[in-house]
Structure formats: structure tokens, C-alpha cells
Motif scaffolding. Structure first.
Motif, PDB file in Angstrom:
ATOM      1  N   UNK A 183       0.812  -1.215   0.000  1.00 26.25           N
ATOM      2  CA  UNK A 183       0.000   0.000   0.000  1.00 26.25           C
ATOM      3  C   UNK A 183       0.850   1.272   0.000  1.00 26.25           C
ATOM      4  N   UNK A 184       2.051   1.198   0.548  1.00 26.43           N
ATOM      5  CA  UNK A 184       2.923   2.385   0.575  1.00 26.43           C
ATOM      6  C   UNK A 184       3.164   2.917  -0.828  1.00 26.43           C
ATOM      7  N   UNK A 185       3.286   2.002  -1.787  1.00 30.13           N
ATOM      8  CA  UNK A 185       3.548   2.431  -3.156  1.00 30.13           C
ATOM      9  C   UNK A 185       2.422   3.296  -3.713  1.00 30.13           C
ATOM     10  N   UNK A 186       1.198   3.085  -3.220  1.00 26.60           N
ATOM     11  CA  UNK A 186       0.057   3.832  -3.744  1.00 26.60           C
ATOM     12  C   UNK A 186       0.159   5.323  -3.425  1.00 26.60           C
ATOM     13  N   UNK A 187       0.842   5.680  -2.344  1.00 28.28           N
ATOM     14  CA  UNK A 187       0.904   7.081  -1.942  1.00 28.28           C
ATOM     15  C   UNK A 187       1.883   7.896  -2.781  1.00 28.28           C
ATOM     16  N   UNK A 188       2.618   7.222  -3.645  1.00 30.23           N
ATOM     17  CA  UNK A 188       3.479   7.933  -4.578  1.00 30.23           C
ATOM     18  C   UNK A 188       2.763   8.191  -5.913  1.00 30.23           C
ATOM     19  N   UNK A 189       1.485   7.854  -5.957  1.00 31.10           N
ATOM     20  CA  UNK A 189       0.696   8.050  -7.161  1.00 31.10           C
ATOM     21  C   UNK A 189      -0.375   9.092  -6.882  1.00 31.10           C
ATOM     22  N   UNK A 190      -1.447   9.095  -7.646  1.00 30.61           N
ATOM     23  CA  UNK A 190      -2.471  10.124  -7.481  1.00 30.61           C
ATOM     24  C   UNK A 190      -3.231   9.936  -6.174  1.00 30.61           C
ATOM     25  N   UNK A 191      -3.860  11.017  -5.713  1.00 29.84           N
ATOM     26  CA  UNK A 191      -4.594  10.976  -4.445  1.00 29.84           C
ATOM     27  C   UNK A 191      -5.748   9.986  -4.509  1.00 29.84           C
ATOM     28  N   UNK A 192      -6.491   9.987  -5.598  1.00 25.14           N
ATOM     29  CA  UNK A 192      -7.631   9.083  -5.723  1.00 25.14           C
ATOM     30  C   UNK A 192      -7.212   7.627  -5.682  1.00 25.14           C
ATOM     31  N   UNK A 193      -6.128   7.293  -6.347  1.00 28.90           N
ATOM     32  CA  UNK A 193      -5.642   5.914  -6.344  1.00 28.90           C
ATOM     33  C   UNK A 193      -5.235   5.495  -4.935  1.00 28.90           C
ATOM     34  N   UNK A 194      -4.532   6.370  -4.222  1.00 32.11           N
ATOM     35  CA  UNK A 194      -4.094   6.057  -2.864  1.00 32.11           C
ATOM     36  C   UNK A 194      -5.282   5.864  -1.932  1.00 32.11           C
ATOM     37  N   UNK A 195      -6.295   6.719  -2.062  1.00 30.64           N
ATOM     38  CA  UNK A 195      -7.484   6.601  -1.209  1.00 30.64           C
ATOM     39  C   UNK A 195      -8.238   5.304  -1.499  1.00 30.64           C
ATOM     40  N   UNK A 196      -8.385   4.961  -2.771  1.00 35.87           N
ATOM     41  CA  UNK A 196      -9.093   3.730  -3.129  1.00 35.87           C
ATOM     42  C   UNK A 196      -8.333   2.502  -2.633  1.00 35.87           C
ATOM     43  N   UNK A 197      -7.014   2.489  -2.788  1.00 38.90           N
ATOM     44  CA  UNK A 197      -6.216   1.363  -2.322  1.00 38.90           C
ATOM     45  C   UNK A 197      -6.308   1.211  -0.811  1.00 38.90           C
ATOM     46  N   UNK A 198      -6.335   2.330  -0.104  1.00 37.05           N
ATOM     47  CA  UNK A 198      -6.459   2.285   1.355  1.00 37.05           C
ATOM     48  C   UNK A 198      -7.828   1.776   1.773  1.00 37.05           C
ATOM     49  N   UNK A 199      -8.859   2.151   1.034  1.00 39.53           N
ATOM     50  CA  UNK A 199     -10.213   1.705   1.376  1.00 39.53           C
ATOM     51  C   UNK A 199     -10.376   0.193   1.229  1.00 39.53           C
ATOM     52  N   UNK A 200      -9.673  -0.408   0.289  1.00 41.31           N
ATOM     53  CA  UNK A 200      -9.717  -1.871   0.173  1.00 41.31           C
ATOM     54  C   UNK A 200      -9.266  -2.525   1.476  1.00 41.31           C
ATOM     55  N   UNK A 201      -8.144  -2.049   2.002  1.00 43.92           N
ATOM     56  CA  UNK A 201      -7.615  -2.605   3.249  1.00 43.92           C
ATOM     57  C   UNK A 201      -8.517  -2.275   4.427  1.00 43.92           C
ATOM     58  N   UNK A 202      -8.976  -1.036   4.489  1.00 44.66           N
ATOM     59  CA  UNK A 202      -9.838  -0.616   5.590  1.00 44.66           C
ATOM     60  C   UNK A 202     -11.143  -1.403   5.597  1.00 44.66           C
ATOM     61  N   UNK A 203     -11.712  -1.623   4.425  1.00 45.22           N
ATOM     62  CA  UNK A 203     -12.969  -2.370   4.337  1.00 45.22           C
ATOM     63  C   UNK A 203     -12.800  -3.803   4.819  1.00 45.22           C
ATOM     64  N   UNK A 204     -11.675  -4.413   4.466  1.00 45.90           N
ATOM     65  CA  UNK A 204     -11.436  -5.791   4.878  1.00 45.90           C
ATOM     66  C   UNK A 204     -11.264  -5.898   6.394  1.00 45.90           C
ATOM     67  N   UNK A 205     -10.487  -4.981   6.973  1.00 48.76           N
ATOM     68  CA  UNK A 205     -10.279  -4.996   8.418  1.00 48.76           C
ATOM     69  C   UNK A 205     -11.579  -4.691   9.163  1.00 48.76           C
TER      70      UNK A 205
END
Length: 263
Positions: free
Chosen positions: A217-239
Motif C-alpha cells: 500500500x505504501x507504493x500507492x501514496x506515490x501516485x495520485x490521491x484518488x488511487x491512494x485513497x481507493x487502495x487504502x479503502x480496500x484494506x480498511x474495508x477488509x479490516x
């Protein structure tokens, strides 16, 4: 008191709301809120093999961690409760709590020192990652099961069954397991949620091919804001899914236990 509660809820929910806003926003640059609505960030995350593989690795890791924890905790709690003297029980409880008291960064460096040698070249292996997750989640399942058994009539049942000639394996299977299965189930859900979100230790000891989702997930924060937020939501939703399921199961089990009590 009500004001403090509302303030805490705002503090807790504000980051999640911002993630939702960013994940569904088309563009977010130098503005208070993003412009436009889109699903493309979620599709982009899902289409990338790295994130799909990392999610699968995380799920397999959480499941394996739960199974090993169950195999270790169930007999250990039985032995500690019935076989250990009071002093040995206190020492065992203290040792079990060490992974909670010691920062995971310290545990990670200890794993690196121990398993990056010529004699034990296991750093980066999937089973070392599983072992690390077992170490940091073991106390949560242990204390869930131990507290439940301490509050149960197991010791009285054991004495009665032993006086009637029941073998130890019979007492374990027919007395202990029926008393402990609920706490094992709910504790395992907690362990799964913790394993899914674990980052510090995984970041230090995981290999390139065994990186779980929080590390990738760290890699996502070096990309666009929307991509990073969506990638984080996948993990947050699972937890959150595991946490809510654990809460629901505990509530249902609590209701069923109250119905079983004599009126």
C-alpha cells in the motif's frame, strides 16, 4: 460527556470520510474537495496484479495465523489453567504479554538479526512472515480464551469427571472444548483483523514475493490521491469487515448465553 463522545466520533470518522471523498473524486488538486465522481480508482487498483496478489497474500496469511494460533493457544490455556501452579501461571501470562509490550519494530529487528545468518537464512520466507504474525497476535487470542476459561466452571467439572474415571483426553474433548469454542472463534476473528492490518513487522521481514497488502500500500501514496485513497479503502474495508463480524458474533453469542441461564 456527550460533547466528548461526539468529538471522539468526529475524530474517528473524519479520516474515513476523507478517504471516501478522495476515492470517489475524479480530480483533487489544490481544492477543498475533489471535482467530479468516478469509480476508476477502484478499477485501477483491482486491475493491478501487484495489489491483487498482495490482497491474496494477506488473506492467506491471516488464515494461517489464525489456525496456528488456535493450535497453540487451545492446549496451552488448558495446561496453564489446570496443570500450572499459581506462580507458573503468573510467569506464563507475563511472557505472553511481551509481544504487546515490546514495539513491533524491535521484534522485527530481532527477526532480522536471528534469521539473516548463514545458519538460518530464512529472512523473506513466507513461513517466517507467518511466524512473525503469530508472535504479535498470539496474546490477543490467548487472553480471550484464558479469561473465558477462568470465568467458567471448568475446574469443578474436571474434578468431577476425574473422580468418575474419565481420561484426560476425554475431559479435554468433552469438557474443555465445548466451553472454549466460542472464545476461540471470536478471538480468531480479532487475530485475523490484526493480521490484515499489521505493517511494521511485515515491512521488515517480508520478501519481495510475499509482501502483504499493507506493505504494498505504501507504493500507492506515490501516485495520485484518488488511487491512494481507493487502495487504502480496500484494506480498511477488509479490516472493518472482520471487526464488525467479530462484534456481531460476540453479541449473538452473548444473547444465546443469556437465554441459556435459568430464569
Amino acid at each position: 460527556m456527550r460533547l466528548i463522545t461526539y468529538g471522539y466520533l468526529v475524530y474517528l470518522l473524519a479520516p474515513i470520510v476523507l478517504l471516501l471523498v478522495g476515492a470517489f473524486g475524479d480530480q483533487w488538486s489544490n481544492t477543498l474537495l475533489p471535482e467530479g465522481l468516478t469509480w476508476r480508482w477502484f478499477i485501477s487498483v483491482w486491475e493491478e496484479t501487484t495489489y491483487r496478489n498482495a490482497m491474496l497474500t494477506t488473506l492467506k496469511l491471516a488464515l494461517t495465523t489464525c489456525l496456528i494460533n488456535i493450535l497453540l493457544v487451545v492446549p496451552l490455556v488448558y495446561g496453564v489453567t489446570l496443570k500450572f501452579p499459581a506462580v507458573a501461571q503468573s510467569i506464563t501470562r507475563l511472557l505472553v504479554m511481551l509481544p504487546v509490550a515490546v514495539p513491533q519494530l524491535v521484534i522485527g529487528f530481532a527477526f532480522i538479526l536471528a534469521f539473516s545468518t548463514a545458519m538460518l537464512p530464512w529472512l523473506g520466507s513466507p513461513w517466517l512472515l507467518v511466524a512473525g504474525h503469530v508472535v504479535v497476535t498470539f496474546p490477543y487470542l490467548f487472553y480471550t480464551v484464558y479469561a473465558d476459561i477462568e470465568a467458567s466452571p471448568l475446574k469443578a467439572y474436571e474434578r468431577m469427571a476425574q473422580s468418575l474415571g474419565a481420561a484426560e483426553w476425554q475431559r479435554f474433548v468433552h469438557l474443555y472444548l465445548p466451553l472454549v469454542y466460542r472464545s476461540v472463534f471470536t478471538g480468531s476473528l480479532t487475530v485475523a483483523a490484526l493480521s490484515i492490518g499489521e505493517f511494521e513487522l511485515s515491512n521488515l521481514i517480508s520478501g519481495f514475493m510475499t509482501q502483504p497488502y499493507p506493505v504494498v500500500l505504501i507504493q500507492a501514496f506515490y501516485r495520485t490521491t484518488g488511487f491512494a485513497c481507493a487502495a487504502t479503502l480496500f484494506l480498511l474495508s477488509l479490516a472493518l469487515l472482520f471487526s464488525l463480524f467479530s462484534t456481531l458474533v460476540q453479541w449473538r453469542l452473548g444473547r444465546s448465553s443469556s437465554r441459556e441461564l435459568p430464569q
